[in-house]
Design a protein around this motif. Structure first.
Motif: not given
Length: 779
Positions: A429-431, A435, A585, A592, A594, A690, A692-693
């Motif tokens: 769920g990460h960029p 990560h 960011q 992160m 999220w 952004k 993300y998750e």
């Protein structure tokens, strides 16, 4: 003259004999006649109505510490303070209380013994009074946080060798102590030592210069001085705080011990002038900024809390600044213990300096957890939060850390090596796939109990836990310091370990990636067969021969303690504080973005909105101009709430008094200068932040990520969970072997997910309900 004499006699109420002539008669026989007094009703006092009340101002009456308490006696209407008698267990305290210039009857009760003390106040004439039991605890703590962890190495004036011999282990070794910064060594086993006061002045030549407040560096703004040799006023710069009071620019830093740790207080203080709690010096504006520290460890050393106390924004406004070792997350991973420490130090501040108008806090990363958790555990302790690179709490943050760790290990297996970086990122769920790796290399090791470094620098290996060599040794992990709350269990190897809440039974890793077609059904099956879990010793189950790799199964008791205590941050309680979330960011980093949406999801679930939560986003680590703007915004917000005397709830006051400019905001850069503070629109395409998750969200879990152990439902291959993905018969059998009891039903609350309630762990792990706040009882 005769009229004057007569009038005077009437006032005195005397009956005297005078001649008629002397009474102004026109002559006569000189027969003496009495002058009868001219009577009138004596002046009457207004009736005394209502009841007398005793209030402890520095803390709850049943949670006092260090032998004293700042107390107000509220008199009934019509009562006279001179008629008041006060005693503590029969000892006269009348001299400690008086009607102060602010119109209140205030005093400091000293000499409290540990345990129960009875404070009595009575009106001698009106025959009214009240009693209040004052429960006093020692300076070492354990008021509600539970039995302190052992061993604990006291700091000393100079580095020295100390013996570490954990009770019941037969192990011992020496260690070098940390330097306290105090003038004397500890006087007892709880690391208490005499408080040290350091005084600084700003030279007149520095007045108006922007040289900061820390008395260090090449061009310090403040210079240390001996209070017995205070500089002359002409040599000292003037200082004007945010309410317009001008005083001499003199700072005092108090460094002391409390709760086996150390704390600091910095405030404008002139040793040539008096200071009482009911009449503080004017340099202090009555506000407090608490500085919280980052990171996390299983530290076992008392340490100096460091220089964060010199906060330029706060001090130049007239704030008192405070920090503590136990609110430095690198020194203390137990935010419940930190909550107790904040309470104790605030009590000391009020006893010594006076009532606090409001307490603002700030801190990033672990320092954000040190704000949200105490605000959840004890509402009212902190009034406004400034969270940077934030997480809602520590205990649920380790869910993602441990998930990333087991994926990292799985990727080393034959099946895992075939997953591409894009597939790994989708599963996580990460960029990017990097990560999760940052989590692994940052915070997997601090969870390992066999690493001596987790107990602090130089902690001796000879007394540290080893499952085979030293099974009773000191476990050096961030989780083991939580055992006063979590309790312990005897593991299958018969070693005693913390009762951890981390569970992944039923978790379908990569579920959203499967739905999206990013991974194949076979990759999904192999992933869930092989991902395994960590045990309490950070041994990965995927290394075992068994297939599927065993999953972690936690006891509900560990989770319920975390939920009811507030260690899992509580959205309903957090609605009572303004929160400004500084969210940069960053690149490949553990912080992160999220997590900002995670916090909002908890607020939304509890309150139906998140109006008290404001995001100030940026394209890089938050710069000084953004920090200053945020500080001033929070100050205006809290000041507006303070002025609101309506009967509204605290939650309503927080929202209705939010400044008009306290809105979600995003800048492209860091905010190092005022010119950079140009809003490009939060959640717009131009905003670099952004959502993300996380791994668990991709597995179907909630955005709030506050479920340790999910409730289960039967495995159903026709379920919408799989969005039409087709599994072969063999693949279905393999998944049935993984999920023998079913898969997570994320529509339901977590196992043991009970509501928050004021909780104490003084009586042992698991927790007991705290009683209601005590009030005085009329006599």
């Amino acid at each position: 003259m005769r009229d004057i004499l007569r009038a005077g006699l009437r006032v005195l109420g005397l009956c005297v004999v005078v001649t008629l002539a002397s009474c102004g008669g026109s002559g006569g026989s000189g027969v003496a006649l009495p002058i009868l007094p001219q009577t009138s009703p004596p002046p009457t006092s207004p009736p005394v109505t209502g009841e007398l009340e005793i209030r402890t101002l520095s803390n709850r009456a049943d949670m006092l510490s260090d032998g004293d308490a700042y107390v107000e006696i509220v008199l009934p209407k019509g009562a006279d303070a001179l008629d008041l008698a006060v005693d503590l267990d029969g000892r006269d305290l009348g001299a400690a209380f008086a009607l102060r210039p602010n119109g209140r009857v205030l005093g400091t009760v000293s000499g409290l013994r540990e345990g129960r003390n009875l404070l009595t106040a009575t009106l001698k004439t009106a025959k009214k009074g009240a009693r209040l039991a004052l429960t006093n605890f020692g300076r070492a703590g354990n008021i509600f946080a539970g039995v302190p962890i052992q061993p604990w190495v006291c700091a000393t004036r100079a580095p020295s060798a100390a013996l570490v011999n954990p009770a019941g282990t037969g192990l011992s070794a020496t260690v070098i102590t940390q330097v306290s910064g105090l003038d004397a060594d500890p006087v007892d086993a709880d690391c208490n030592a005499p408080t040290r006061f350091t005084h600084y002045y700003q030279p007149k030549a520095k007045q108006g210069t922007d040289c900061g407040y820390a008395p260090v560096g090449a061009n310090p703004c403040f210079v240390e001085y001996d209070p017995a040799k205070r500089p002359a006023d002409a040599e000292i710069a003037d200082f004007t705080n945010d309410r317009g009071d001008t005083v001499k620019s003199l700072l005092r830093v108090e460094l002391g011990t409390m709760g086996r740790s150390m704390y600091q207080v910095a405030v404008f203080f002139d040793p040539a002038r008096p200071w009482t709690p009911w009449a503080p010096q004017k340099g202090w504006n009555g506000k407090v900024l608490w500085k919280m520290g980052a990171s996390a460890s299983g530290n076992r050393f008392q340490q100096n809390p460091g220089l964060a106390i010199f906060d330029d924004n706060a001090l130049r406004a007239g704030y008192m600044t405070v920090n503590s070792q136990l609110t430095n997350h690198n020194d203390n991973n137990n935010e419940f213990l930190a909550t107790e420490n904040i309470m104790m130090v605030k009590e000391h501040v009020i006893d010594t300096y006076g009532e606090i108008r409001f307490t603002m806090a700030d801190g990033g990363s672990g320092g954000s957890m040190m704000q949200t958790v105490p605000a959840s555990v004890m509402p009212g302790l902190l009034d406004g939060l400034q969270t940077g690179v934030s997480y809602p709490d520590a205990v649920t943050t380790w869910i993602e850390t441990r998930d990333c760790g087991i994926l990292w290990r799985y990727y080393m297996t034959a099946a895992g090596t075939g997953l591409t970086p894009a597939q790994r990122a989708a599963i996580e769920g990460h960029p990017s796939a990097d990560h999760c790796t940052t989590w692994v290399y940052s915070f997997l090791a601090p969870q390992n109990p066999v690493l001596a470094a987790n107990c602090g620098p130089g902690f001796p290996d000879a007394v540290v836990y080893d499952p085979a060599l030293r099974p009773t040794g000191v476990r050096c992990s961030i989780h083991d310091v939580m055992t006063p709350v979590l309790g312990t269990v005897v593991d299958v190897d018969r070693n005693v370990k913390p009762n951890l809440p981390y569970d992944n039974a039923g978790v379908q890793y990569g579920l959203k990636a499967l739905r999206a077609g990013t991974i194949t059904p076979e990759q999904f099956v192999a992933l869930n067969e092989g991902v395994g879990s960590w045990d309490a010793d950070m041994v990965w189950s995927g290394d075992r021969v068994a297939v599927p790799a065993p999953r972690a199964r936690a006891l509900p008791s560990s989770m319920s303690a975390l939920y009811r205590s507030g260690l899992v941050s509580v959205g309903r309680n957090l609605a009572q504080v303004p929160i400004i979330d500084l969210r940069p960011q960053l690149g490949v980093d553990i912080h992160m973005t999220w997590r900002t949406w995670q916090q909002r999801a908890r607020l939304d679930a509890a309150n139906g909105q998140h109006d008290n939560h404001v995001v100030r986003a940026s394209g890089a680590y938050t710069g000084p101009a953004m920090f200053r703007q945020t500080f001033l915004m929070m100050d205006r917000w809290l000041s507006a709430i303070e002025r609101d005397k309506s009967g509204d709830t605290k939650e309503r006051k927080v929202v209705k008094n939010k400044p008009a400019d306290a809105v979600d905001f995003c800048i492209a850069g860091a905010g190092n200068t005022e010119a950079e503070l140009v809003d490009v629109g939060f959640e717009s395409a131009a905003c670099p932040v952004k959502p993300y998750e996380s791994v668990r969200i991709v597995s179907g879990g909630p955005l709030s990520e506050d479920v340790f152990k999910c409730q289960l439902k039967p495995l159903d291959f026709a379920s919408a969970d799989y969005a039409g993905a087709v599994f072969t018969g063999a693949q279905q059998n393999r998944l049935k072997a993984v999920f023998t009891d079913g898969v997570c039903d994320w529509r339901k609350p977590g196992v043991g997910q009970v509501p928050w309630t004021p909780t104490s762990f003084r009586g042992g792990p698991g927790g007991q309900d705290l009683p209601a706040v005590p009030v005085s009882t009329p006599l």
